[in-house]
Design an enzyme around this catalytic site. Structure first.
Site, PDB file in Angstrom:
ATOM      1  N   SER A  22       3.463  -5.926  -2.406  1.00 12.97           N
ATOM      2  CA  SER A  22       2.246  -5.294  -1.870  1.00 12.97           C
ATOM      3  C   SER A  22       2.467  -4.782  -0.450  1.00 12.97           C
ATOM      4  CB  SER A  22       1.097  -6.313  -1.816  1.00 12.97           C
ATOM      5  OG  SER A  22       0.606  -6.553  -3.087  1.00 12.97           O
ATOM      6  N   SER A 169     -10.851  -6.184  -5.292  1.00 10.45           N
ATOM      7  CA  SER A 169      -9.593  -5.469  -5.575  1.00 10.45           C
ATOM      8  C   SER A 169      -9.028  -4.890  -4.292  1.00 10.45           C
ATOM      9  CB  SER A 169      -9.829  -4.338  -6.579  1.00 10.45           C
ATOM     10  OG  SER A 169      -8.720  -3.453  -6.562  1.00 10.45           O
ATOM     11  N   ASP A 323      -2.147 -12.594  -9.301  1.00  8.85           N
ATOM     12  CA  ASP A 323      -0.860 -12.223  -9.912  1.00  8.85           C
ATOM     13  C   ASP A 323      -0.076 -13.443 -10.406  1.00  8.85           C
ATOM     14  OD1 ASP A 323      -1.293  -9.536  -9.519  1.00  8.85           O
ATOM     15  OD2 ASP A 323      -0.208  -9.444  -7.621  1.00  8.85           O
ATOM     16  N   LYS A 350      -3.994  -5.800 -16.056  1.00  3.54           N
ATOM     17  CA  LYS A 350      -2.765  -5.816 -15.259  1.00  3.54           C
ATOM     18  C   LYS A 350      -1.655  -5.082 -16.025  1.00  3.54           C
ATOM     19  CE  LYS A 350      -4.670  -7.768 -11.841  1.00  3.54           C
ATOM     20  NZ  LYS A 350      -4.863  -6.978 -10.623  1.00  3.54           N
TER      21      LYS A 350
HETATM   22  C1  S3P Z   1      -2.293  -5.358  -5.339  1.00  2.14           C
HETATM   23  C2  S3P Z   1      -3.553  -5.775  -5.683  1.00  2.14           C
HETATM   24  C3  S3P Z   1      -3.853  -6.492  -6.938  1.00  2.14           C
HETATM   25  C4  S3P Z   1      -2.585  -7.086  -7.548  1.00  2.14           C
HETATM   26  C5  S3P Z   1      -1.452  -6.103  -7.578  1.00  2.14           C
HETATM   27  C6  S3P Z   1      -1.107  -5.621  -6.177  1.00  2.14           C
HETATM   28  C7  S3P Z   1      -2.113  -4.629  -4.067  1.00  2.14           C
HETATM   29  O1  S3P Z   1      -4.433  -5.577  -7.856  1.00  2.14           O
HETATM   30  O2  S3P Z   1      -2.848  -7.555  -8.850  1.00  2.14           O
HETATM   31  O3  S3P Z   1      -0.288  -6.692  -8.155  1.00  2.14           O
HETATM   32  O4  S3P Z   1      -0.961  -4.484  -3.614  1.00  2.14           O
HETATM   33  O5  S3P Z   1      -3.121  -4.200  -3.488  1.00  2.14           O
HETATM   34  P1  S3P Z   1      -6.034  -5.263  -7.868  1.00  2.14           P
HETATM   35  O6  S3P Z   1      -6.382  -4.568  -6.613  1.00  2.14           O
HETATM   36  O7  S3P Z   1      -6.220  -4.379  -9.076  1.00  2.14           O
HETATM   37  O8  S3P Z   1      -6.688  -6.597  -8.024  1.00  2.14           O
END
Ligand code: S3P
EC number: 2.5.1.19
Length: 441
Positions: A22, A169, A323, A350
């Site tokens: 991320s 999110s 995750d 996911k």
């Molecule tokens: C992420 C946010 C999450 C996570 C993804 C990475 C990010 O998703 O599941 O692996 O880097 O902002 P969501 O925003 O859909 O919850």
């Protein structure tokens, strides 16, 4: 490629894990939004971050990635060029949703697309609020990718607004905040629970005026004031990915005799829900050398094998381990009793439908699993073994391998190359710790 996992050998030793996925995505994109030369160390070099970097090339940003060190040179988002082709985001929703926000700010025409798997992921959660800000964006029929952005005249800024997310999110939050760079007034996002806050930390580090707070009842609020100056370049080192460490935490907890030290793990509290859950299950996890790296909390994590009890995950905890349910499942399969997950409908959106896919593959291994609309039940202690399929999901592949490390018979994971999306050295890391894993074509 197939990954063959033979159970029993304890995991012992000290390892490093890859840079956080991320934070790597954000570092690459924010460096491209900035004007000048950025330098980012410990960058995750994988398929999904390369998708982001290749899209940036098409926008006129240059970069060099060598030995996990990323140099980015950009004219700044106001001078990005119009991409000649659709921007291919691979299987990465983070790439697509974050780029959508940045392109909305830039106001240049572009198409964002990806694999069939990515096209199935929900996009109305960004398209609807972006349109409310005045972004000329449309989704494909059915609401998913490809997304098409039309050119927006320089003299018509986006509208500031306040948007409340139905589901926490970080991708949606980041998308809207980035669009807010070009708004005529602040953009506010309210989430029912605080999702990962890497964007807030990094933008603040770049001097952007950003306020955030927790609201009564656990909701979270963030407001970005559109900066008048170009964003300054970035310099920093990406912390180790907690979501990669998660598989080692689960593995070392369940394989008797294990003792593993993982250095430089990102410990942002919006990410470490699995740590709390494993501790509640009886895991022996110790954190030392706590420090701050690139505005993020980091530490060294030692985990030793222990007898686990069943875990129960629901409510707010779900967001802080969104995750980590595959890794949790691997541990739960070797815990005493029935572990349960609820309030986690998001898992269906996911890289795979992580509720259906997990239950299906656990059953193939001989485990006892039950599907619920918003979660699953897993019984610990079944004699596991057999051949499984990861449904194109890197985390599912790694979780099935971990479950096999403490199984009874061998576990074979087909199409295991998908693991490289977030943890390219997963197999080598397990081997270095003494696990019996091998790869066949
Ligand atoms: C992420 C946010 C999450 C996570 C993804 C990475 C990010 O998703 O599941 O692996 O880097 O902002 P969501 O925003 O859909 O919850």
């Amino acid at each position: 490629m197939n990954l063959i996992v033979s159970p029993g050998a304890p995991l012992r030793g000290e390892v490093r894990i890859p840079g956080d996925k991320s934070i790597s995505h954000r570092a690459a994109l924010f460096a491209a939004l900035a004007e000048g030369e950025s330098l980012i160390e410990n960058f995750l070099d994988s398929g999904v971050t390369r998708a982001m970097l290749n899209a940036l090339t098409a926008l006129g940003v240059t970069w060099r990635l060598e030995d996990e060190c990323l140099e980015v040179r950009s004219p700044g988002w106001r001078r990005w060029k119009i991409p000649a082709e659709p921007l291919f985001c691979g299987n990465s929703a983070t790439t697509l949703r974050l780029l959508a926000g940045a392109l909305a700010a830039a106001g240049i025409p572009a198409v964002l697309d990806g694999t069939p798997g990515l096209r199935r992921r929900p996009m109305e959660r960004i398209v609807d609020p972006l349109r409310a800000m005045g972004v000329p964006i449309t989704a494909a029929e059915g609401g998913g990718a490809p997304l098409t952005l039309q050119a927006r005249p320089a003299e018509s800024p986006l509208r500031g607004m306040s948007h409340t997310l139905a589901v926490a999110s970080a991708q949606v939050k980041t998308c809207l905040l980035l669009a807010g760079l070009a708004a005529d007034a602040p953009v506010e996002v309210v989430e029912p629970t605080l999702s990962r806050d890497h964007t807030e930390r990094m933008l603040k580090g770049m001097g952007v005026a950003l306020e955030d707070a927790r609201l009564p009842g656990g909701a979270a609020w963030v407001r970005l004031h559109p900066p008048q100056q170009p964003l300054p370049p970035l310099r920093g080192s990406i912390p180790g990915d907690f979501s990669a460490a998660a598989f080692l935490l689960a593995a070392a907890s369940i394989v008797p005799g294990s003792d593993v030290l993982i250095r430089g793990v990102g410990l942002n509290p919006t990410r470490t829900g699995l740590l709390e859950t494993l501790r509640e299950m009886g895991a022996r996890i110790e954190i030392t050398h706590r420090r701050e790296v690139f505005g993020e909390p980091v530490g060294d994590v030692r985990v030793q094998a222990s007898a686990l009890r069943a875990g129960r995950v629901q409510g707010e905890r779900v967001v802080a381990m969104i995750d980590e349910f595959p890794a949790f499942a691997a541990a739960a399969l070797h815990a005493e009793g029935i572990s349960t997950v609820r309030d986690a409908q998001e898992l269906r959106y996911k890289e795979s439908d992580r509720i259906a896919a997990l239950v299906q593959e656990v059953r193939r291994l001989g485990g006892i699993a039950e599907e619920h609309p918003d979660g699953f039940d897993l019984s610990g202690g079944a004699a596991l073994g057999g051949t499984v399929h990861p449904h194109g999901d890197h985390r599912l592949a790694m979780a099935l391998a971990v479950a096999g490390l403490a199984g009874v018979k061998s576990v074979i994971i087909e199409q295991a190359e998908i693991m490289a999306e977030s943890f390219p050295d997963f197999v080598a890391t397990l081997q270095a710790l003494g696990a019996q894993v091998k790869v066949t074509p």
